[in-house]
Design a protein around this motif. Sequence first.
Motif, PDB file in Angstrom:
ATOM      1  N   UNK A  14     -11.911  35.228  16.285  1.00 21.02           N
ATOM      2  CA  UNK A  14     -12.316  35.132  17.985  1.00 21.02           C
ATOM      3  C   UNK A  14     -11.848  34.209  18.644  1.00 21.02           C
ATOM      4  N   UNK A  15     -11.950  34.378  20.017  1.00 20.62           N
ATOM      5  CA  UNK A  15     -11.305  33.484  21.151  1.00 20.62           C
ATOM      6  C   UNK A  15     -12.565  32.922  21.900  1.00 20.62           C
ATOM      7  N   UNK A  16     -12.376  31.911  22.200  1.00 14.34           N
ATOM      8  CA  UNK A  16     -13.592  31.125  23.171  1.00 14.34           C
ATOM      9  C   UNK A  16     -13.302  31.979  24.515  1.00 14.34           C
ATOM     10  N   UNK A  17     -14.712  32.448  25.040  1.00 10.36           N
ATOM     11  CA  UNK A  17     -14.734  33.285  26.279  1.00 10.36           C
ATOM     12  C   UNK A  17     -15.492  32.425  27.237  1.00 10.36           C
ATOM     13  N   UNK A  18     -14.678  32.052  28.206  1.00 13.12           N
ATOM     14  CA  UNK A  18     -15.285  31.119  29.325  1.00 13.12           C
ATOM     15  C   UNK A  18     -15.181  31.852  30.945  1.00 13.12           C
ATOM     16  N   UNK A  19     -16.160  31.248  31.443  1.00 12.68           N
ATOM     17  CA  UNK A  19     -16.277  31.585  32.847  1.00 12.68           C
ATOM     18  C   UNK A  19     -15.367  30.544  33.816  1.00 12.68           C
ATOM     19  N   UNK A  68     -12.787  24.883  37.202  1.00 12.38           N
ATOM     20  CA  UNK A  68     -13.951  24.522  36.564  1.00 12.38           C
ATOM     21  C   UNK A  68     -13.715  25.636  35.196  1.00 12.38           C
ATOM     22  N   UNK A  69     -13.775  25.119  33.987  1.00 12.22           N
ATOM     23  CA  UNK A  69     -14.055  25.813  32.838  1.00 12.22           C
ATOM     24  C   UNK A  69     -15.642  25.890  32.377  1.00 12.22           C
ATOM     25  N   UNK A  70     -16.399  26.793  32.524  1.00 12.10           N
ATOM     26  CA  UNK A  70     -17.642  26.885  32.197  1.00 12.10           C
ATOM     27  C   UNK A  70     -17.886  27.536  30.875  1.00 12.10           C
ATOM     28  N   UNK A  71     -18.552  27.044  29.903  1.00 12.46           N
ATOM     29  CA  UNK A  71     -18.683  27.481  28.563  1.00 12.46           C
ATOM     30  C   UNK A  71     -19.817  28.656  28.663  1.00 12.46           C
ATOM     31  N   UNK A  72     -19.852  29.572  27.947  1.00 14.90           N
ATOM     32  CA  UNK A  72     -20.560  30.783  28.058  1.00 14.90           C
ATOM     33  C   UNK A  72     -21.658  30.664  26.821  1.00 14.90           C
ATOM     34  N   UNK A 111     -19.231  24.237  39.862  1.00  9.70           N
ATOM     35  CA  UNK A 111     -19.475  24.348  38.508  1.00  9.70           C
ATOM     36  C   UNK A 111     -20.606  25.560  38.530  1.00  9.70           C
ATOM     37  N   UNK A 112     -20.800  25.828  37.278  1.00  2.00           N
ATOM     38  CA  UNK A 112     -21.979  26.965  37.155  1.00  2.00           C
ATOM     39  C   UNK A 112     -23.045  26.329  36.419  1.00  2.00           C
ATOM     40  N   UNK A 113     -24.385  26.352  37.257  1.00  2.00           N
ATOM     41  CA  UNK A 113     -25.353  25.584  36.850  1.00  2.00           C
ATOM     42  C   UNK A 113     -25.725  26.056  35.468  1.00  2.00           C
ATOM     43  N   UNK A 114     -25.856  27.245  35.074  1.00  2.00           N
ATOM     44  CA  UNK A 114     -26.376  27.956  34.027  1.00  2.00           C
ATOM     45  C   UNK A 114     -25.582  27.771  32.648  1.00  2.00           C
ATOM     46  N   UNK A 115     -24.278  27.258  32.849  1.00  2.00           N
ATOM     47  CA  UNK A 115     -23.656  26.980  31.646  1.00  2.00           C
ATOM     48  C   UNK A 115     -23.788  25.619  31.031  1.00  2.00           C
ATOM     49  N   UNK A 116     -23.780  25.596  29.509  1.00  2.00           N
ATOM     50  CA  UNK A 116     -24.149  24.442  29.078  1.00  2.00           C
ATOM     51  C   UNK A 116     -23.207  23.180  29.082  1.00  2.00           C
TER      52      UNK A 116
END
Length: 187
Positions: A14-19, A68-72, A111-116
Amino acid sequence: MGKLSWKPGNMLYPLPVVLVSVVSKSGEKNIFTVAWAGTVCSDPPMVSISVRPKRHSYHMIKETGEFVINLTTKKLAFATDYCGVVSGKDVDKFRKTGLTPIKADVVKAPMIEESPVNIECVVEDIKPLGTHDMFLAKVVAVHADEKYMDKKKRFRFEQAEPIVYSHGAYVALGETLGTFGYSVRKK
């Protein structure tokens, strides 16, 4: 049973999927989904994302030189899919997904606040590679949601229920199988 021979292709699944969040010079914000992202170097810390030039956000990255890379996570799966199939030229994806743009420390992209985890990036080089151009970027800041920190201040990403992309599907991860070096230690 034998192995099937296929034509050359990308099978690193699998691949990392990011926003990836971006902003144009005029202030337009956008989010798009990237499954072709990865670590390039640890010193200096660098990452890459590969983007098709026809994507709406491509030109924003090219003109500003940042993103910005935001993890999902499992909770972000719908938004991750939505941001990958709907164009930002047609809709405000922050508004439609309910994701919250917050100010970054170094770059202008939100940045996306909901991303860890949020990784602020500044483009160092762009490599045209065919269908995609690879943006090589220096990591200039990293932000981690403190609710995923343990008592020793280690980030516990598995608690955020991360997701990856594999052959057209989003897959939840999170089970810790061991820590680095566990397979060579005697039990």
